[in-house]
Write an enzyme that holds these catalytic residues in place. Structure first.
Site, short mmCIF file in Angstrom:
data_model
loop_
_atom_site.label_atom_id
_atom_site.label_comp_id
_atom_site.label_asym_id
_atom_site.label_seq_id
_atom_site.Cartn_x
_atom_site.Cartn_y
_atom_site.Cartn_z
CG HIS A 117 -3.76 6.37 0.37
ND1 HIS A 117 -3.83 7.09 1.55
CD2 HIS A 117 -3.94 5.08 0.72
CE1 HIS A 117 -4.00 6.25 2.57
NE2 HIS A 117 -4.08 5.02 2.09
CG ASN A 164 -12.29 5.18 4.43
OD1 ASN A 164 -12.45 5.96 5.36
ND2 ASN A 164 -13.11 4.16 4.21
CG LEU A 171 -10.86 7.21 10.44
CD1 LEU A 171 -11.95 6.72 9.51
CD2 LEU A 171 -11.04 6.62 11.83
N GLY A 229 -6.00 3.29 10.03
CA GLY A 229 -6.27 1.85 10.08
C GLY A 229 -7.40 1.58 11.05
CD GLU A 246 -2.84 1.31 2.32
OE1 GLU A 246 -2.60 0.66 3.34
OE2 GLU A 246 -3.80 2.11 2.23
NE ARG A 254 -21.31 21.66 -10.86
CZ ARG A 254 -22.11 22.20 -9.94
NH1 ARG A 254 -23.42 22.10 -10.06
NH2 ARG A 254 -21.60 22.85 -8.93
CG ASP A 257 -6.76 -0.30 6.51
OD1 ASP A 257 -5.55 -0.60 6.53
OD2 ASP A 257 -7.16 0.84 6.24
CB ALA A 279 -2.79 7.07 8.84
CG HIS A 324 -12.28 2.97 8.19
ND1 HIS A 324 -12.08 2.46 9.45
CD2 HIS A 324 -11.09 3.52 7.82
CE1 HIS A 324 -10.82 2.69 9.81
NE2 HIS A 324 -10.21 3.32 8.85
#
Ligand code: FE
Length: 380
Positions: free
Chosen positions: A193, A217, A306, A308, A129, A225, A272, A140, A249
């Site tokens: 992300h 998330n 947040l 995890g 990740e 739009r 997660d 995070a 989450h």
């Protein structure tokens, strides 16, 4: 041969109370309906009417029991792998964070040592990740180590231990070519992300990017739009979405919405989970950043983002069952079969003849009573 009796077998599109499961050589040999004669076996496990389901596959988690997969503890993967078994997870993708290559290489070496001789859940491959994410959707992750996509770096890491999937932001320069590279390497691309537009994601999707990391998330929200990646996840029937169903989450309404509009074979439950999972509220860390866990919600000490979850996989299934009201035989495919299909594994995710005997036994409150890995009872 092992025989599991008094089993309430729940498998994708299968709900068989009072059934039995016959295991031979680590695989399921037969699923026997109520009332049919039972064969003789070397050992018998009485499930007492509890659910017997496919063992969970967790494709996204960072730690548990005070250990981080990417942390210093040389036994971290082992400790977390054994803890995952207690949640009913029989296969897993330990997940890294945005870190320097040396640290990722050390982590992969640790995962590889465990993968060869697992004492708990089996390793399918690592989930990287980051680090190729968008600074504006950092969540995070540690901004100090964010960098542009490099298929060469992935190849070096993959040489240490199998990489199952990589989470990256598709709008970052070079990410389209990077997508091609991942597919050539047999690695699953996953977008996360990210502040990509719907059109930017579509360009990636046309190259084979059909997966969203922790849906909703740290990704572009749905606007009327510009429907963004939340819109893409809901709209594109061929896109798989990871869901953290801890009701933090994703609120219960979002869980219900996704389960209402998505084809059920495109939803992937994940945890997660971070290092506080299985432990009390308090002060912890994630990838070197300070985290405070309060009422089970893990947030960065610096800005409250947040960081995890502390979700356990059996609780995720319990939450989805409660919030959606859907039959377990429908939602059970989101806990292992979909993951196996995505990863190209053809013999995991069903309680059916020929499938690997990775099974979890859960009571009515979704507590894990026993776990079988390759037909061997590891718990209960
Ligand atoms: Fe993340």
């Amino acid at each position: 041969m092992v025989l599991i009796t008094n089993a309430h077998v729940i498998s994708p599109d299968v709900d068989m109370p009072n059934a039995a499961v016959l295991i031979e050589g680590g695989r399921i040999k037969d699923v026997i309906a109520a009332g049919a004669p039972l064969p003789k076996a070397d050992s018998t496990y009485d499930a007492g009417g509890d659910m017997v389901i496919p063992g969970f596959i967790d494709m996204h988690f960072h730690g548990g029991m005070g250990c981080e997969v990417t942390g210093d503890n040389p036994k971290a993967v082992e400790i977390v792998g054994e803890a995952k078994l207690k949640e009913g997870v029989t296969s897993m993708c330990p997940t890294t964070l945005t870190l320097p290559e040396e640290r990722l290489a050390e982590t992969l070496a640790k995962v590889e040592a465990y993968r060869k001789a697992p004492t708990g859940s089996k390793v399918i491959g690592t989930h990287l990740e980051g680090p190729y994410i968008n600074m504006e959707c950092i969540g995070a992750q540690n901004p100090a180590y964010v960098r542009g996509p490099s298929i060469e770096e992935i190849r070096r890491l993959k040489a240490i231990s199998p990489v199952a999937l990589v989470t990256y932001a598709i709008e970052v320069p070079g990410s389209l070519e990077f997508t091609d590279g991942l597919i050539q390497e047999g690695i699953l691309p996953s977008c996360g992300h990210t502040n990509a537009t719907f059109a930017q994601f579509k360009a990636g999707r046309e190259r084979g990017l059909k997966r969203l990391t922790h849906f909703c998330n740290q990704m572009t929200r749905l606007h009327h739009r510009e429907i963004g990646l939340v819109g893409a996840g809901l709209y594109d029937d061929d896109v798989c979405i990871e869901m953290i169903c801890d009701t933090i989450h994703l609120c219960p309404d979002m869980i219900r919405l996704a389960f209402k509009v998505k084809p059920l074979n495109r939803i992937l439950l994940i945890t997660d989970a971070m290092e506080a999972t299985g432990l009390a509220d308090g002060n912890y860390s994630l990838g070197g950043l300070d985290v405070v866990v309060s009422d089970g919600a893990a947030r960065l000490a610096s800005n409250g983002a947040l960081a995890g979850s502390t979700l356990q996989f059996n609780t995720a299934l319990k939450n989805v069952a409660r919030e959606t009201g859907l039959p377990l035989a429908k939602i059970i495919r989101t806990t292992s079969l979909n993951q196996a299909e995505e990863l190209g594994i053809k013999d995991l995710g069903r309680v059916a003849p020929g499938y690997v005997a990775d099974l979890a036994v859960l009571d009515k409150d979704f507590r894990v009573k026993a776990v079988f890995v390759d037909g061997v009872r590891k718990l209960g």
